[in-house]
Design a protein around this motif. Structure first.
Motif, PDB file in Angstrom:
ATOM      1  N   ALA A   1     -69.621 -37.228-130.793  1.00  0.00           N
ATOM      2  CA  ALA A   1     -68.971 -38.137-129.681  1.00  0.00           C
ATOM      3  C   ALA A   1     -69.692 -38.106-128.521  1.00  0.00           C
TER       4      ALA A   1
ATOM      5  N   ALA B   1     -63.930 -34.797-129.689  1.00  0.00           N
ATOM      6  CA  ALA B   1     -63.813 -35.559-128.413  1.00  0.00           C
ATOM      7  C   ALA B   1     -63.506 -34.468-127.211  1.00  0.00           C
TER       8      ALA B   1
ATOM      9  N   TYR C   1     -61.300 -35.596-134.980  1.00  0.00           N
ATOM     10  CA  TYR C   1     -61.578 -36.513-133.953  1.00  0.00           C
ATOM     11  C   TYR C   1     -61.289 -35.728-132.589  1.00  0.00           C
TER      12      TYR C   1
ATOM     13  N   ALA D   1     -69.563 -39.497-124.532  1.00  0.00           N
ATOM     14  CA  ALA D   1     -68.337 -39.746-123.281  1.00  0.00           C
ATOM     15  C   ALA D   1     -69.218 -40.185-122.141  1.00  0.00           C
TER      16      ALA D   1
ATOM     17  N   TRP E   1     -62.491 -44.770-130.926  1.00  0.00           N
ATOM     18  CA  TRP E   1     -62.777 -44.691-129.204  1.00  0.00           C
ATOM     19  C   TRP E   1     -61.347 -44.827-128.594  1.00  0.00           C
TER      20      TRP E   1
ATOM     21  N   ILE F   1     -58.255 -38.992-129.919  1.00  0.00           N
ATOM     22  CA  ILE F   1     -59.469 -38.668-128.786  1.00  0.00           C
ATOM     23  C   ILE F   1     -58.788 -39.099-127.578  1.00  0.00           C
TER      24      ILE F   1
ATOM     25  N   VAL G   1     -65.999 -41.683-130.886  1.00  0.00           N
ATOM     26  CA  VAL G   1     -66.415 -40.617-131.829  1.00  0.00           C
ATOM     27  C   VAL G   1     -66.921 -41.275-133.131  1.00  0.00           C
TER      28      VAL G   1
ATOM     29  N   VAL H   1     -64.640 -42.270-124.517  1.00  0.00           N
ATOM     30  CA  VAL H   1     -64.905 -41.546-125.296  1.00  0.00           C
ATOM     31  C   VAL H   1     -65.009 -42.236-126.597  1.00  0.00           C
TER      32      VAL H   1
END
Length: 195
Positions: free
Chosen positions: A22, A112, A108, A24, A50, A74, A90, A88
């Motif tokens: 992940a 996140a 997921y 961010a 995302w 997410i 992933v 974010v």
């Protein structure tokens, strides 16, 4: 209290032979979020899923995973952490073991959430933009009071009769600052809240 990230952060997990990474970042616009996804996506990965939230704007993408098993979890991680102005991504490299819908949601969303939980945060402060004026002699005291209230001067224009200021300040401090400016300038501050 709504928060945002102060810097880009990453988190990696291995779940049943699949690798999840992940990434961010704090973002202030949709274009910035999309640029972040483009810069951090891996074309060699199996999936690049995302989500972002910027105020009332949000969007998510499952990138080939079964509908609702990647992008939405997410986004829920962003909302569950009480965050805004965040994007974010992933990235998943498939390891040969199918996780099932529930397993994908947990993988997921969990990856996140862990990334956001460990990232550097700051509270989002609602800012107002204000214009005001004062005489040259009043300027040092007014600037001192503005700084004490968390205001940031963005423009100073010096004229023959004094100084015109434009600044941002926490919205909940504006009323007190207006009274302070009126007292310092004896009512000649020409106060105007612009935004």
């Amino acid at each position: 209290m709504t928060t945002t990230l102060t810097a880009v952060c990453s988190h990696e997990e291995d779940i049943k032979k699949s690798r999840f990474v992940a990434h961010a970042a704090p973002v202030s616009s949709i274009d910035e979020a999309m640029a972040f996804f483009a810069a951090h996506s891996d074309p060699e990965a199996t999936h690049n899923c995302w989500a972002y939230r910027i105020g009332q704007e949000y969007r998510f993408n499952d990138d080939g995973e079964p509908g609702g098993t990647a992008g939405r979890p997410i986004l829920q991680a962003i909302e569950g952490q009480g965050m805004d102005r965040v994007a974010v991504l992933v990235v998943r490299w498939f390891g040969g073991v199918k996780l099932g819908a529930g397993g994908l949601v947990r993988a997921y969303g969990g990856c996140a959430a862990n990334c956001l939980r460990n990232g550097p945060r700051a509270e989002i402060v609602d800012l107002a933009t204000v214009a005001c004026a004062c005489g040259f002699a009043e300027l040092p005291l007014l600037k001192s009071r503005l700084a004490q209230a968390g205001a940031v001067i963005v423009q100073e224009d010096f004229g023959a009769d004094g100084v015109a200021l434009r600044f941002t300040a926490p919205r909940d401090a504006v009323a007190d600052l207006e009274r302070t400016a009126a007292n310092i300038t004896r009512g000649r501050s020409a106060w105007e809240q612009l935004a």
